[in-house]
Scaffold this motif. Structure first.
Motif, PDB file in Angstrom:
ATOM      1  N   ARG A  22       0.832  -1.203   0.000  1.00  0.00           N
ATOM      2  CA  ARG A  22       0.000   0.000   0.000  1.00  0.00           C
ATOM      3  C   ARG A  22       0.866   1.252   0.000  1.00  0.00           C
ATOM      4  O   ARG A  22       0.574   2.224  -0.688  1.00  0.00           O
ATOM      5  CB  ARG A  22      -0.916  -0.002   1.222  1.00  0.00           C
ATOM      6  N   SER A  35      -5.957   6.348   4.012  1.00  0.00           N
ATOM      7  CA  SER A  35      -7.345   5.910   4.192  1.00  0.00           C
ATOM      8  C   SER A  35      -8.059   5.751   2.849  1.00  0.00           C
ATOM      9  O   SER A  35      -8.824   4.802   2.654  1.00  0.00           O
ATOM     10  CB  SER A  35      -8.115   6.860   5.108  1.00  0.00           C
ATOM     11  N   ASN A  38      -6.718   2.530   1.361  1.00  0.00           N
ATOM     12  CA  ASN A  38      -7.308   1.369   2.027  1.00  0.00           C
ATOM     13  C   ASN A  38      -8.704   1.060   1.497  1.00  0.00           C
ATOM     14  O   ASN A  38      -9.027  -0.094   1.209  1.00  0.00           O
ATOM     15  CB  ASN A  38      -7.386   1.584   3.541  1.00  0.00           C
ATOM     16  N   ARG A  52      -4.929  -9.937  -1.786  1.00  0.00           N
ATOM     17  CA  ARG A  52      -4.106  -9.372  -0.719  1.00  0.00           C
ATOM     18  C   ARG A  52      -3.505 -10.530   0.049  1.00  0.00           C
ATOM     19  O   ARG A  52      -4.213 -11.448   0.466  1.00  0.00           O
ATOM     20  CB  ARG A  52      -4.958  -8.506   0.197  1.00  0.00           C
TER      21      ARG A  52
END
Length: 82
Positions: A22, A35, A38, A52
């Motif tokens: 990420r 955020s 995400n 993932r």
């Protein structure tokens, strides 16, 4: 889920690099915050575009890496994900 141009480019980048964290994705400028990254990465995982995987390095806590799902014909260049 409808993929945006950004989604397609992101998936292509991940496919070219095989896996990305990420933090790498945010540093490349795909998202302006962690955020936002995400939320979108989770949606792409749930949509079946990315997987993932949690990996553990000896000195670091478990960290997620993202991989493009094989067989995304029509989403990204078929030469990238075999």
């Amino acid at each position: 889920m409808e993929l945006t141009i950004r989604d397609r480019k992101l998936i292509e980048d991940i496919a070219l690099h095989h896996v990305m964290t990420r933090e790498q994705i945010v540093r490349l400028g795909y998202f302006s915050s962690v955020s936002r990254a995400n939320r979108r990465l989770l949606r792409l995982v749930k949509a079946g575009c990315l997987t993932r995987v949690r990996v553990t390095a000896s000195a670091e806590p478990r960290k997620a890496v993202y991989r493009a799902v094989k067989g995304l014909h029509g989403v990204i260049d078929s030469r990238i994900v075999a």
